[in-house]
Design a protein around this motif. Structure first.
Motif, PDB file in Angstrom:
ATOM      1  N   ARG A   1       1.072   3.307  -0.927  1.00 58.98           N
ATOM      2  CA  ARG A   1       1.412   2.444   0.213  1.00 58.98           C
ATOM      3  C   ARG A   1       1.089   3.152   1.542  1.00 58.98           C
ATOM      4  O   ARG A   1       0.563   2.520   2.460  1.00 58.98           O
ATOM      5  CB  ARG A   1       2.894   2.066   0.153  1.00 58.98           C
ATOM      6  CG  ARG A   1       3.331   1.074   1.227  1.00 58.98           C
ATOM      7  CD  ARG A   1       4.712   0.537   0.911  1.00 58.98           C
ATOM      8  NE  ARG A   1       5.246  -0.299   1.976  1.00 58.98           N
ATOM      9  CZ  ARG A   1       4.899  -1.561   2.205  1.00 58.98           C
ATOM     10  NH1 ARG A   1       3.999  -2.127   1.430  1.00 58.98           N
ATOM     11  NH2 ARG A   1       5.438  -2.254   3.186  1.00 58.98           N
ATOM     12  N   GLN A   2       1.392   4.432   1.619  1.00 62.05           N
ATOM     13  CA  GLN A   2       1.055   5.188   2.830  1.00 62.05           C
ATOM     14  C   GLN A   2      -0.456   5.245   3.018  1.00 62.05           C
ATOM     15  O   GLN A   2      -0.974   5.105   4.127  1.00 62.05           O
ATOM     16  CB  GLN A   2       1.616   6.608   2.747  1.00 62.05           C
ATOM     17  CG  GLN A   2       1.293   7.491   3.964  1.00 62.05           C
ATOM     18  CD  GLN A   2       2.092   7.136   5.197  1.00 62.05           C
ATOM     19  OE1 GLN A   2       3.316   7.095   5.167  1.00 62.05           O
ATOM     20  NE2 GLN A   2       1.407   6.888   6.310  1.00 62.05           N
ATOM     21  N   ARG A   3      -1.190   5.437   1.930  1.00 64.24           N
ATOM     22  CA  ARG A   3      -2.643   5.507   2.016  1.00 64.24           C
ATOM     23  C   ARG A   3      -3.219   4.172   2.510  1.00 64.24           C
ATOM     24  O   ARG A   3      -4.132   4.156   3.348  1.00 64.24           O
ATOM     25  CB  ARG A   3      -3.227   5.867   0.644  1.00 64.24           C
ATOM     26  CG  ARG A   3      -4.681   6.351   0.686  1.00 64.24           C
ATOM     27  CD  ARG A   3      -5.165   6.746  -0.714  1.00 64.24           C
ATOM     28  NE  ARG A   3      -4.339   7.780  -1.288  1.00 64.24           N
ATOM     29  CZ  ARG A   3      -4.453   9.080  -1.008  1.00 64.24           C
ATOM     30  NH1 ARG A   3      -5.376   9.473  -0.158  1.00 64.24           N
ATOM     31  NH2 ARG A   3      -3.663   9.963  -1.579  1.00 64.24           N
ATOM     32  N   ALA A   4      -2.689   3.057   1.998  1.00 67.53           N
ATOM     33  CA  ALA A   4      -3.147   1.743   2.441  1.00 67.53           C
ATOM     34  C   ALA A   4      -2.807   1.529   3.922  1.00 67.53           C
ATOM     35  O   ALA A   4      -3.604   0.962   4.684  1.00 67.53           O
ATOM     36  CB  ALA A   4      -2.508   0.655   1.582  1.00 67.53           C
ATOM     37  N   PHE A   5      -1.631   2.003   4.323  1.00 71.53           N
ATOM     38  CA  PHE A   5      -1.211   1.913   5.724  1.00 71.53           C
ATOM     39  C   PHE A   5      -2.161   2.717   6.618  1.00 71.53           C
ATOM     40  O   PHE A   5      -2.588   2.240   7.676  1.00 71.53           O
ATOM     41  CB  PHE A   5       0.219   2.436   5.856  1.00 71.53           C
ATOM     42  CG  PHE A   5       0.727   2.511   7.262  1.00 71.53           C
ATOM     43  CD1 PHE A   5       1.062   1.369   7.960  1.00 71.53           C
ATOM     44  CD2 PHE A   5       0.882   3.737   7.889  1.00 71.53           C
ATOM     45  CE1 PHE A   5       1.533   1.436   9.262  1.00 71.53           C
ATOM     46  CE2 PHE A   5       1.359   3.821   9.190  1.00 71.53           C
ATOM     47  CZ  PHE A   5       1.682   2.667   9.884  1.00 71.53           C
ATOM     48  N   ASN A   6      -2.503   3.932   6.178  1.00 72.10           N
ATOM     49  CA  ASN A   6      -3.416   4.773   6.954  1.00 72.10           C
ATOM     50  C   ASN A   6      -4.785   4.119   7.104  1.00 72.10           C
ATOM     51  O   ASN A   6      -5.404   4.168   8.169  1.00 72.10           O
ATOM     52  CB  ASN A   6      -3.570   6.144   6.282  1.00 72.10           C
ATOM     53  CG  ASN A   6      -2.289   6.961   6.332  1.00 72.10           C
ATOM     54  OD1 ASN A   6      -1.349   6.603   7.037  1.00 72.10           O
ATOM     55  ND2 ASN A   6      -2.261   8.041   5.584  1.00 72.10           N
ATOM     56  N   ASN A   7      -5.265   3.500   6.032  1.00 76.18           N
ATOM     57  CA  ASN A   7      -6.558   2.815   6.092  1.00 76.18           C
ATOM     58  C   ASN A   7      -6.518   1.662   7.089  1.00 76.18           C
ATOM     59  O   ASN A   7      -7.479   1.430   7.834  1.00 76.18           O
ATOM     60  CB  ASN A   7      -6.954   2.295   4.704  1.00 76.18           C
ATOM     61  CG  ASN A   7      -7.303   3.414   3.735  1.00 76.18           C
ATOM     62  OD1 ASN A   7      -7.656   4.522   4.151  1.00 76.18           O
ATOM     63  ND2 ASN A   7      -7.205   3.141   2.451  1.00 76.18           N
ATOM     64  N   LEU A   8      -5.387   0.951   7.101  1.00 80.98           N
ATOM     65  CA  LEU A   8      -5.234  -0.152   8.053  1.00 80.98           C
ATOM     66  C   LEU A   8      -5.198   0.376   9.493  1.00 80.98           C
ATOM     67  O   LEU A   8      -5.756  -0.258  10.399  1.00 80.98           O
ATOM     68  CB  LEU A   8      -3.957  -0.942   7.745  1.00 80.98           C
ATOM     69  CG  LEU A   8      -3.653  -2.111   8.685  1.00 80.98           C
ATOM     70  CD1 LEU A   8      -4.793  -3.128   8.673  1.00 80.98           C
ATOM     71  CD2 LEU A   8      -2.326  -2.781   8.287  1.00 80.98           C
ATOM     72  N   LEU A   9      -4.561   1.517   9.693  1.00 79.65           N
ATOM     73  CA  LEU A   9      -4.520   2.128  11.025  1.00 79.65           C
ATOM     74  C   LEU A   9      -5.928   2.411  11.535  1.00 79.65           C
ATOM     75  O   LEU A   9      -6.260   2.090  12.679  1.00 79.65           O
ATOM     76  CB  LEU A   9      -3.722   3.436  10.990  1.00 79.65           C
ATOM     77  CG  LEU A   9      -2.202   3.348  10.933  1.00 79.65           C
ATOM     78  CD1 LEU A   9      -1.606   4.742  10.745  1.00 79.65           C
ATOM     79  CD2 LEU A   9      -1.648   2.715  12.212  1.00 79.65           C
ATOM     80  N   ILE A  10      -6.741   3.027  10.687  1.00 76.74           N
ATOM     81  CA  ILE A  10      -8.107   3.364  11.080  1.00 76.74           C
ATOM     82  C   ILE A  10      -8.895   2.100  11.401  1.00 76.74           C
ATOM     83  O   ILE A  10      -9.599   2.022  12.431  1.00 76.74           O
ATOM     84  CB  ILE A  10      -8.811   4.172   9.971  1.00 76.74           C
ATOM     85  CG1 ILE A  10      -8.147   5.538   9.785  1.00 76.74           C
ATOM     86  CG2 ILE A  10     -10.297   4.333  10.287  1.00 76.74           C
ATOM     87  CD1 ILE A  10      -8.249   6.448  10.988  1.00 76.74           C
ATOM     88  N   GLU A  11      -8.789   1.087  10.545  1.00 76.69           N
ATOM     89  CA  GLU A  11      -9.498  -0.175  10.779  1.00 76.69           C
ATOM     90  C   GLU A  11      -9.042  -0.825  12.084  1.00 76.69           C
ATOM     91  O   GLU A  11      -9.855  -1.343  12.862  1.00 76.69           O
ATOM     92  CB  GLU A  11      -9.254  -1.130   9.612  1.00 76.69           C
ATOM     93  CG  GLU A  11      -9.918  -0.705   8.305  1.00 76.69           C
ATOM     94  CD  GLU A  11      -9.505  -1.606   7.150  1.00 76.69           C
ATOM     95  OE1 GLU A  11      -8.896  -2.672   7.411  1.00 76.69           O
ATOM     96  OE2 GLU A  11      -9.772  -1.244   5.985  1.00 76.69           O
ATOM     97  N   THR A  12      -7.731  -0.795  12.331  1.00 75.25           N
ATOM     98  CA  THR A  12      -7.166  -1.406  13.535  1.00 75.25           C
ATOM     99  C   THR A  12      -7.665  -0.729  14.776  1.00 75.25           C
ATOM    100  O   THR A  12      -8.061  -1.387  15.766  1.00 75.25           O
ATOM    101  CB  THR A  12      -5.623  -1.348  13.479  1.00 75.25           C
ATOM    102  OG1 THR A  12      -5.153  -2.082  12.347  1.00 75.25           O
ATOM    103  CG2 THR A  12      -5.008  -1.910  14.749  1.00 75.25           C
TER     104      THR A  12
END
Length: 294
Positions: free
Chosen positions: A278-289
């Motif tokens: 879940r943290q990894r998916a969150f981090n990926n979303l941060l980068i995309e955002t």
């Protein structure tokens, strides 16, 4: 070997007292003695000197060595426990600096609504400290500031957020306040206040000051941004800062500076840090955002 015995011995070596060690773990003193005996039997060496005439605990040479290893082992066990707990956690974390992160979070947060209920913020005043935490994997994602466009750390993912110039800030009563644009030759007799070591602004300022031969005796340091702003407002000093460090103050004015140094803001992610899916998916979303927004 029982893991708990390592914790008992570490505390015994730190306190040099059987009584305090027993009280720390809410057990009897004989239980500590039994644990010590188990360890000595395991290694075939005495770990403490048994001088009954002395009430203090003295470590043997072997005991000193084992004490150092106990610190390393118990710290590693504690960190492993935290890492294992985090793998099964729904909690996600984001590190940021209140001054810088607070400026950009209003734009980023609306894109993170699906994680809002489980989001924990990790705040740190210094970008240098936050960068170190990301490198070590203690914080997996953070908004940081830097004096470099590309930050070191081959394993880190960096998404640029902003590139900002530092401005000169003075009191409205300061002799320079009447100018719209300032060059370094006009600042030879000016006193400055800047953040202390460990802050990105300090490193940027000192490079600039050295380049323009600003007298070291004219530079004053503080650990607090608000203290720096107050010193500037007093009219006694000037300061070089980005806009987001000076907000809602009418007692300080901004002046353009020729050859102004640059301050870079980025989202950093450590993909190799121990983290939940879940943290990894969150981090990926941060980068995309960040890439979409900035």
């Amino acid at each position: 070997m029982k893991h708990q015995d390592l914790y008992y011995f570490r505390t015994l070596a730190e306190t040099r007292s059987f009584t305090q060690t027993a009280e720390a773990f809410y057990i009897s003193q004989p239980s500590i003695s039994i644990a010590l005996k188990r360890l000595e039997t395991e290694f075939g060496l005495s770990l403490i000197n048994r001088d009954r005439s002395s009430k203090s605990v003295e470590l043997t040479e072997a005991g000193e060595l084992f004490f150092k290893r106990c610190i390393e082992i118990t710290d590693l066990l504690d960190q492993t426990k935290k890492d294992m707990d985090s793998l099964g956690s729904k909690i996600v974390t984001l590190g940021f600096l209140p001054t810088i992160g607070g400026h950009f979070l209003p734009q980023i947060m609306p894109k993170l609504t699906e994680y809002l209920a489980d989001l924990n913020f990790f705040e740190e005043e210094s970008s240098d400290v936050m960068y170190e935490l990301v490198q070590k994997g203690e914080v997996t994602a953070a908004i940081v500031g830097s004096d470099k466009k590309i930050m070191e750390g081959s394993d880190l993912i960096q998404a640029p957020i902003a590139q900002k110039q530092l401005h000169l800030w003075v009191s409205p009563s300061h002799p320079l306040a009447g100018y719209k644009r300032i060059n370094s030759r006009m600042l030879k007799e000016t006193h400055f206040v800047t953040l202390a070591k460990g802050y990105t602004h300090q490193r940027i300022f000192e490079k600039w000051a050295k380049k323009h031969q600003i007298n070291d005796s004219h530079i004053h340091y503080t650990n607090e941004i608000q203290t720096a702003n107050s010193m500037i407002a007093s009219g006694m000093t000037a300061g070089l800062m980005i806009d987001s460090l000076v907000r809602d103050r009418t007692d300080i004015v901004k002046l353009e500076l020729t050859d102004a140094p640059e301050f870079y803001v980025s989202m950093l992610v450590n993909p190799k840090a121990i983290q939940s899916d879940r943290q990894r998916a969150f981090n990926n979303l941060l980068i995309e955002t960040v890439k979409d927004l900035f």
